[in-house]
Write a protein that holds these residues in place. Structure first.
Motif, PDB file in Angstrom:
ATOM      1  N   MET A   1       8.938  -4.229  -7.723  1.00  0.00           N
ATOM      2  CA  MET A   1       7.652  -4.183  -7.059  1.00  0.00           C
ATOM      3  C   MET A   1       7.274  -5.592  -6.616  1.00  0.00           C
ATOM      4  N   LEU A   2       6.981  -5.700  -5.368  1.00  0.00           N
ATOM      5  CA  LEU A   2       6.607  -7.006  -4.826  1.00  0.00           C
ATOM      6  C   LEU A   2       5.181  -7.361  -5.224  1.00  0.00           C
ATOM      7  N   VAL A   3       4.926  -8.651  -5.354  1.00  0.00           N
ATOM      8  CA  VAL A   3       3.583  -9.140  -5.673  1.00  0.00           C
ATOM      9  C   VAL A   3       3.314 -10.396  -4.861  1.00  0.00           C
ATOM     10  N   GLY A   4       2.059 -10.798  -4.841  1.00  0.00           N
ATOM     11  CA  GLY A   4       1.673 -12.051  -4.211  1.00  0.00           C
ATOM     12  C   GLY A   4       1.989 -12.115  -2.734  1.00  0.00           C
ATOM     13  N   GLU A   5       2.390 -13.300  -2.297  1.00  0.00           N
ATOM     14  CA  GLU A   5       2.663 -13.545  -0.877  1.00  0.00           C
ATOM     15  C   GLU A   5       3.806 -12.667  -0.366  1.00  0.00           C
ATOM     16  N   GLU A   6       4.793 -12.429  -1.224  1.00  0.00           N
ATOM     17  CA  GLU A   6       5.921 -11.569  -0.843  1.00  0.00           C
ATOM     18  C   GLU A   6       5.437 -10.149  -0.515  1.00  0.00           C
ATOM     19  N   LEU A   7       4.505  -9.628  -1.308  1.00  0.00           N
ATOM     20  CA  LEU A   7       3.921  -8.313  -1.064  1.00  0.00           C
ATOM     21  C   LEU A   7       3.147  -8.307   0.254  1.00  0.00           C
ATOM     22  N   LEU A   8       2.323  -9.316   0.464  1.00  0.00           N
ATOM     23  CA  LEU A   8       1.537  -9.386   1.691  1.00  0.00           C
ATOM     24  C   LEU A   8       2.429  -9.448   2.928  1.00  0.00           C
ATOM     25  N   ASN A   9       3.486 -10.238   2.870  1.00  0.00           N
ATOM     26  CA  ASN A   9       4.397 -10.359   4.012  1.00  0.00           C
ATOM     27  C   ASN A   9       5.093  -9.034   4.318  1.00  0.00           C
ATOM     28  N   LYS A  10       5.566  -8.355   3.281  1.00  0.00           N
ATOM     29  CA  LYS A  10       6.249  -7.073   3.472  1.00  0.00           C
ATOM     30  C   LYS A  10       5.269  -6.025   3.997  1.00  0.00           C
ATOM     31  N   ALA A  11       4.060  -5.991   3.454  1.00  0.00           N
ATOM     32  CA  ALA A  11       3.052  -5.027   3.898  1.00  0.00           C
ATOM     33  C   ALA A  11       2.693  -5.284   5.366  1.00  0.00           C
ATOM     34  N   ARG A  12       2.596  -6.548   5.768  1.00  0.00           N
ATOM     35  CA  ARG A  12       2.322  -6.872   7.176  1.00  0.00           C
ATOM     36  C   ARG A  12       3.465  -6.386   8.067  1.00  0.00           C
ATOM     37  N   ALA A  13       4.697  -6.596   7.610  1.00  0.00           N
ATOM     38  CA  ALA A  13       5.863  -6.193   8.399  1.00  0.00           C
ATOM     39  C   ALA A  13       5.917  -4.673   8.588  1.00  0.00           C
ATOM     40  N   LEU A  14       5.383  -3.936   7.619  1.00  0.00           N
ATOM     41  CA  LEU A  14       5.401  -2.468   7.671  1.00  0.00           C
ATOM     42  C   LEU A  14       4.066  -1.888   8.130  1.00  0.00           C
ATOM     43  N   SER A  15       3.177  -2.726   8.635  1.00  0.00           N
ATOM     44  CA  SER A  15       1.802  -2.291   8.911  1.00  0.00           C
ATOM     45  C   SER A  15       1.688  -1.200   9.976  1.00  0.00           C
ATOM     46  N   ASN A  16       2.728  -0.965  10.748  1.00  0.00           N
ATOM     47  CA  ASN A  16       2.685   0.102  11.747  1.00  0.00           C
ATOM     48  C   ASN A  16       3.132   1.450  11.172  1.00  0.00           C
ATOM     49  N   ARG A  17       3.387   1.498   9.887  1.00  0.00           N
ATOM     50  CA  ARG A  17       3.848   2.716   9.215  1.00  0.00           C
ATOM     51  C   ARG A  17       2.716   3.328   8.391  1.00  0.00           C
ATOM     52  N   PRO A  18       2.872   4.587   7.957  1.00  0.00           N
ATOM     53  CA  PRO A  18       1.863   5.201   7.074  1.00  0.00           C
ATOM     54  C   PRO A  18       1.771   4.449   5.735  1.00  0.00           C
ATOM     55  N   GLU A  19       0.607   4.536   5.102  1.00  0.00           N
ATOM     56  CA  GLU A  19       0.358   3.815   3.847  1.00  0.00           C
ATOM     57  C   GLU A  19       1.408   4.117   2.783  1.00  0.00           C
ATOM     58  N   ASP A  20       1.793   5.391   2.649  1.00  0.00           N
ATOM     59  CA  ASP A  20       2.786   5.756   1.628  1.00  0.00           C
ATOM     60  C   ASP A  20       4.119   5.052   1.879  1.00  0.00           C
ATOM     61  N   GLU A  21       4.519   4.933   3.132  1.00  0.00           N
ATOM     62  CA  GLU A  21       5.775   4.243   3.451  1.00  0.00           C
ATOM     63  C   GLU A  21       5.680   2.754   3.149  1.00  0.00           C
ATOM     64  N   ILE A  22       4.507   2.175   3.369  1.00  0.00           N
ATOM     65  CA  ILE A  22       4.322   0.759   3.055  1.00  0.00           C
ATOM     66  C   ILE A  22       4.454   0.543   1.550  1.00  0.00           C
ATOM     67  N   ALA A  23       3.790   1.390   0.774  1.00  0.00           N
ATOM     68  CA  ALA A  23       3.861   1.273  -0.690  1.00  0.00           C
ATOM     69  C   ALA A  23       5.302   1.444  -1.172  1.00  0.00           C
ATOM     70  N   ARG A  24       6.012   2.441  -0.642  1.00  0.00           N
ATOM     71  CA  ARG A  24       7.418   2.646  -1.020  1.00  0.00           C
ATOM     72  C   ARG A  24       8.264   1.442  -0.622  1.00  0.00           C
ATOM     73  N   GLY A  25       8.040   0.933   0.582  1.00  0.00           N
ATOM     74  CA  GLY A  25       8.795  -0.219   1.060  1.00  0.00           C
ATOM     75  C   GLY A  25       8.582  -1.465   0.225  1.00  0.00           C
ATOM     76  N   CYS A  26       7.444  -1.532  -0.447  1.00  0.00           N
ATOM     77  CA  CYS A  26       7.132  -2.682  -1.313  1.00  0.00           C
ATOM     78  C   CYS A  26       7.552  -2.422  -2.759  1.00  0.00           C
ATOM     79  N   GLY A  27       8.170  -1.256  -3.010  1.00  0.00           N
ATOM     80  CA  GLY A  27       8.731  -0.981  -4.334  1.00  0.00           C
ATOM     81  C   GLY A  27       7.809  -0.279  -5.303  1.00  0.00           C
ATOM     82  N   TYR A  28       6.697   0.270  -4.841  1.00  0.00           N
ATOM     83  CA  TYR A  28       5.739   0.904  -5.746  1.00  0.00           C
ATOM     84  C   TYR A  28       6.049   2.387  -5.917  1.00  0.00           C
TER      85      TYR A  28
END
Length: 121
Positions: A1-28
């Motif tokens: 599970m990503l945290v901190g700046e790494e989480l924010l960067n990954k979430a930004r990169a996936l921001s055009n996707r649905p919320e569930d896909e962003i959470a999965r992509g970040c390892g949650y």
């Protein structure tokens, strides 16, 4: 599970996707494949710099979801489930193997770890 700046960067990169896909992509994702939304959102808030009260204390801070009460029952198919809350407390890992010992006189089941480490594929 990503945290901190790494989480924010990954979430930004996936921001055009649905919320569930962003959470999965970040390892949650939990061990059963269930999406860990609350943990994901909490990590996002903390990554943004907001300090949240800890929910890890066992005080009387209110409900905290399901709590391990060290009880289980035999399911209709005969299976006996030991959940993640219990395996986590013993630091057990996926793939770890055990020998099962039964003591019919006392009605106990004992799990004895095998010496081999989990196989990586």
């Amino acid at each position: 599970m990503l945290v901190g700046e790494e989480l924010l960067n990954k979430a930004r990169a996936l921001s055009n996707r649905p919320e569930d896909e962003i959470a999965r992509g970040c390892g949650y994702v939990g061990p059963s494949g269930r999406l860990l939304r609350k943990s994901f959102y909490r990590a996002l808030v903390e990554a943004k710099g907001y300090k949240l009260p800890s929910n890890s204390s066992s005080g009387s801070g209110g409900p905290r979801g399901r709590q391990a009460d060290f009880r289980t029952r035999v399911h209709g198919n005969g299976n006996l489930l030991i959940g993640h809350a219990y395996t986590r407390r013993l630091d057990l890992v996926p793939g770890q193997e055990f020998k099962i010992e039964l003591n019919k006189d006392s009605g106990t089941i004992t799990l004895l770890p095998l010496d081999e480490s989990p196989a990586s594929e």
